[in-house]
Scaffold this motif. Structure first.
Motif, mmCIF file in Angstrom:
data_model
loop_
_atom_site.group_PDB
_atom_site.id
_atom_site.type_symbol
_atom_site.label_atom_id
_atom_site.label_comp_id
_atom_site.label_asym_id
_atom_site.label_seq_id
_atom_site.Cartn_x
_atom_site.Cartn_y
_atom_site.Cartn_z
ATOM 1 N N ILE A 136 2.709 -7.838 -5.797
ATOM 2 C CA ILE A 136 3.262 -9.001 -5.106
ATOM 3 C C ILE A 136 4.220 -9.724 -6.052
ATOM 4 N N GLU A 137 5.478 -9.759 -5.676
ATOM 5 C CA GLU A 137 6.504 -10.286 -6.584
ATOM 6 C C GLU A 137 7.251 -11.483 -6.014
ATOM 7 N N SER A 138 6.993 -11.895 -4.786
ATOM 8 C CA SER A 138 7.756 -12.973 -4.171
ATOM 9 C C SER A 138 6.952 -13.612 -3.055
ATOM 10 N N LYS A 139 7.484 -14.715 -2.515
ATOM 11 C CA LYS A 139 6.837 -15.358 -1.368
ATOM 12 C C LYS A 139 6.832 -14.431 -0.158
ATOM 13 N N ILE A 142 3.885 -12.193 -0.552
ATOM 14 C CA ILE A 142 2.639 -12.891 -0.222
ATOM 15 C C ILE A 142 2.478 -12.985 1.294
ATOM 16 N N GLY A 143 3.566 -13.340 1.979
ATOM 17 C CA GLY A 143 3.510 -13.453 3.430
ATOM 18 C C GLY A 143 3.161 -12.138 4.102
ATOM 19 N N LEU A 144 3.796 -11.053 3.629
ATOM 20 C CA LEU A 144 3.513 -9.735 4.201
ATOM 21 C C LEU A 144 2.067 -9.320 3.950
ATOM 22 N N MET A 145 1.563 -9.638 2.763
ATOM 23 C CA MET A 145 0.175 -9.291 2.442
ATOM 24 C C MET A 145 -0.787 -10.017 3.379
ATOM 25 N N VAL A 146 -0.569 -11.322 3.578
ATOM 26 C CA VAL A 146 -1.464 -12.113 4.438
ATOM 27 C C VAL A 146 -1.392 -11.637 5.887
ATOM 28 N N ILE A 147 -0.170 -11.426 6.393
ATOM 29 C CA ILE A 147 0.004 -10.969 7.778
ATOM 30 C C ILE A 147 -0.631 -9.594 7.963
ATOM 31 N N SER A 148 -0.418 -8.714 6.985
ATOM 32 C CA SER A 148 -0.996 -7.373 7.053
ATOM 33 C C SER A 148 -2.523 -7.437 7.071
ATOM 34 N N ALA A 149 -3.097 -8.287 6.222
ATOM 35 C CA ALA A 149 -4.555 -8.411 6.169
ATOM 36 C C ALA A 149 -5.111 -8.892 7.510
ATOM 37 N N ILE A 150 -4.441 -9.882 8.109
ATOM 38 C CA ILE A 150 -4.925 -10.429 9.386
ATOM 39 C C ILE A 150 -4.815 -9.392 10.502
ATOM 40 N N LEU A 151 -3.656 -8.742 10.594
ATOM 41 C CA LEU A 151 -3.442 -7.785 11.678
ATOM 42 C C LEU A 151 -4.349 -6.559 11.545
ATOM 43 N N SER A 152 -4.491 -6.041 10.312
ATOM 44 C CA SER A 152 -5.329 -4.853 10.134
ATOM 45 C C SER A 152 -6.814 -5.186 10.278
ATOM 46 N N TYR A 153 -7.169 -6.476 10.149
ATOM 47 C CA TYR A 153 -8.555 -6.889 10.370
ATOM 48 C C TYR A 153 -8.870 -6.955 11.860
ATOM 49 N N PHE A 154 -7.951 -7.527 12.638
ATOM 50 C CA PHE A 154 -8.223 -7.739 14.059
ATOM 51 C C PHE A 154 -7.827 -6.551 14.936
ATOM 52 N N PHE A 155 -6.859 -5.767 14.502
ATOM 53 C CA PHE A 155 -6.429 -4.607 15.287
ATOM 54 C C PHE A 155 -6.764 -3.347 14.492
ATOM 55 N N LEU A 329 10.136 -0.766 -1.283
ATOM 56 C CA LEU A 329 8.835 -0.592 -1.948
ATOM 57 C C LEU A 329 8.033 -1.885 -1.996
ATOM 58 N N GLU A 330 8.715 -3.005 -2.184
ATOM 59 C CA GLU A 330 7.998 -4.277 -2.271
ATOM 60 C C GLU A 330 7.218 -4.542 -0.983
ATOM 61 N N GLY A 331 7.861 -4.322 0.155
ATOM 62 C CA GLY A 331 7.198 -4.556 1.431
ATOM 63 C C GLY A 331 6.066 -3.585 1.683
ATOM 64 N N ILE A 332 6.283 -2.316 1.360
ATOM 65 C CA ILE A 332 5.236 -1.302 1.556
ATOM 66 C C ILE A 332 4.017 -1.623 0.698
ATOM 67 N N ASN A 333 4.255 -1.993 -0.556
ATOM 68 C CA ASN A 333 3.142 -2.308 -1.451
ATOM 69 C C ASN A 333 2.407 -3.576 -1.025
ATOM 70 N N ALA A 334 3.150 -4.580 -0.548
ATOM 71 C CA ALA A 334 2.521 -5.821 -0.111
ATOM 72 C C ALA A 334 1.628 -5.582 1.101
ATOM 73 N N VAL A 335 2.108 -4.803 2.051
ATOM 74 C CA VAL A 335 1.305 -4.468 3.232
ATOM 75 C C VAL A 335 0.067 -3.675 2.815
ATOM 76 N N SER A 336 0.235 -2.744 1.893
ATOM 77 C CA SER A 336 -0.897 -1.946 1.420
ATOM 78 C C SER A 336 -1.978 -2.829 0.808
ATOM 79 N N SER A 337 -1.571 -3.805 0.007
ATOM 80 C CA SER A 337 -2.563 -4.678 -0.614
ATOM 81 C C SER A 337 -3.269 -5.528 0.438
ATOM 82 N N GLY A 338 -2.551 -5.944 1.481
ATOM 83 C CA GLY A 338 -3.185 -6.680 2.569
ATOM 84 C C GLY A 338 -4.238 -5.858 3.291
ATOM 85 N N MET A 339 -3.952 -4.566 3.476
ATOM 86 C CA MET A 339 -4.919 -3.672 4.123
ATOM 87 C C MET A 339 -6.203 -3.562 3.305
#
Length: 390
Positions: A136-139, A142-155, A329-339
């Motif tokens: 995670i290198e930017s805001k 962080i946003g992508l990580m949080v959104i990814s975590a929420i979406l992958s939790y509920f869906f 890569l930044e977006g892919i990695n952020a989503v991965s960490s959220g998952m």
């Protein structure tokens, strides 16, 4: 093969038997053994190969080793490298699945694994923390990580994950102009390995739909997952849990968490969790069927990454000059960490919610964060507590 190739395979076997701790620890050991001691390649070359494997789907440390084998001796040595690296963990996890089946067939409870299940959740939580601090290198990240975590939790559909990964990569790819321009890009692509990758995928899907044979369906399931996982084995865990526990119900959550805990006590690739799942998914077909399921799971999960590294390594020096590739890569990695963050919560749900289990998760996380206690020690301790405490 030359003597140098045999020595290299012996070194790979040493890594397979001693490399604990996941991809980051694996790469650190590669630096020590393959670069500093053997000088198969330079530090810069290893860093670049590892960077290449980080942007490809599949097991990054496995792909890095395979790529080194490819550079040293071509495809034949690369395939041998892959086999030597994965076989020890494959054997152990297959035996673990057979042992679980043996106990269940004799109505022997898995209750003795009750402490290693929250320990496994602690491992996943720690993996989420480590991944997020590294990628995670930017805001935006962080946003992508949080959104990814929420979406992958509920869906929890298996198809949600690749959509999130692609979307995350697309979001940060738009900002490619923030990266320096690289001149003299002359991309020449050899498509043979990519065609082979697609051919295997299509063939497995067609055969599975026609025969409905579970071994082929398992191979196709794992092969598909192997094409979608960016960020290492920790990211694979939520995909496998969603598909094989919640969606297809081939395993119980207790079996899944126990197997993941066993894996933490092993050296070698995290992707070696798949022979355990494949074997338990085929338990209705006898020991021979379980071994076949283990092979299907292993081949399915490791082949896509192998095809990809064979495909890309030939034009990697030019591909890495493209700013869009770097930016995505930044977006892919952020989503991965959220998952992985979501996975830590999801995996805790099936465990009884009490202060003891919560404390075990927290203590495991703290031990991994602030001490150098090796993961196998925690798993062995959890098993001993389960066996001797009523």
């Amino acid at each position: 093969m030359s003597l140098r190739h045999y020595i290299f395979l012996k070194d790979v076997l040493i890594l397979a038997l001693t490399a604990f701790g996941g991809p980051q620890a694996h790469v650190a050991m590669m630096f020590k053994l393959l670069v500093e001691k053997r000088r198969y390649l330079t530090e810069k070359e290893l860093v670049e190969l590892n960077a290449l494997c980080q942007i490809l789907p599949g097991p990054s440390s496995t792909q890095t080793l395979t790529a080194i084998g490819f550079r040293l001796g071509g495809p034949n040595l690369a395939y041998l490298t892959l086999l030597v690296w994965i076989i020890p963990a494959f054997i152990f996890m297959t035996l673990a699945a057979l042992a679980v089946t043996f106990l269940q067939n004799r109505n022997i409870s898995l209750h003795f694994t009750r402490y290693i299940q929250p320990i496994a959740v602690g491992f996943v939580a720690f993996a989420a923390y480590k991944i997020s601090t590294k990628v995670i290198e930017s805001k935006t990240g962080i946003g992508l990580m949080v959104i990814s975590a929420i979406l992958s939790y509920f869906f929890r559909s298996p198809w949600v994950f690749p959509v999130l990964l692609l979307a995350g990569g697309a979001v940060t790819a738009i900002r490619f102009k923030n990266h320096p321009l690289e001149p003299d890009k002359k991309l020449k692509i050899e498509w043979s390995n990519f065609i082979l990758f697609v051919a295997v995928l299509v063939t497995a899907a067609v055969l599975g739909s026609i025969t409905k044979w579970r071994a082929i369906l398992l191979f196709e399931n794992f092969y598909r997952n192997g094409t979608l996982v960016f960020g290492g084995g920790q990211v694979l865990i939520p995909l496998l849990f969603t598909e094989f526990v919640e969606f297809k119900q081939y395993l119980t959550s207790e079996e899944f968490l126990s197997g993941y805990a066993f894996l933490q006590a092993l050296p070698g690739p995290v992707f070696a969790f798949t022979p355990y799942i494949g074997a338990l998914a085929m338990r209705d077909y006898g020991v021979g069927g379980q071994i076949l399921g283990s092979i299907a799971g292993t081949a399915g999960i490791f082949l896509p990454g192998t095809f990809f590294i064979f495909f890309v390594i030939r034009f990697w020096n030019e591909l890495k000059k493209y700013r869009v590739v770097k930016a995505s890569l930044e977006g892919i990695n952020a989503v991965s960490s959220g998952m992985v963050c979501a996975a830590a919560i999801l995996l805790f749900h099936p465990i009884e919610t009490n202060w003891l289990n919560i404390s075990i998760v927290v203590i495991t996380f703290a031990v991994l964060l602030w001490t150098k206690v090796p993961p196998p020690f925690l798993i062995i301790l959890g098993l001993l507590l389960g066996l001797f405490i009523p």
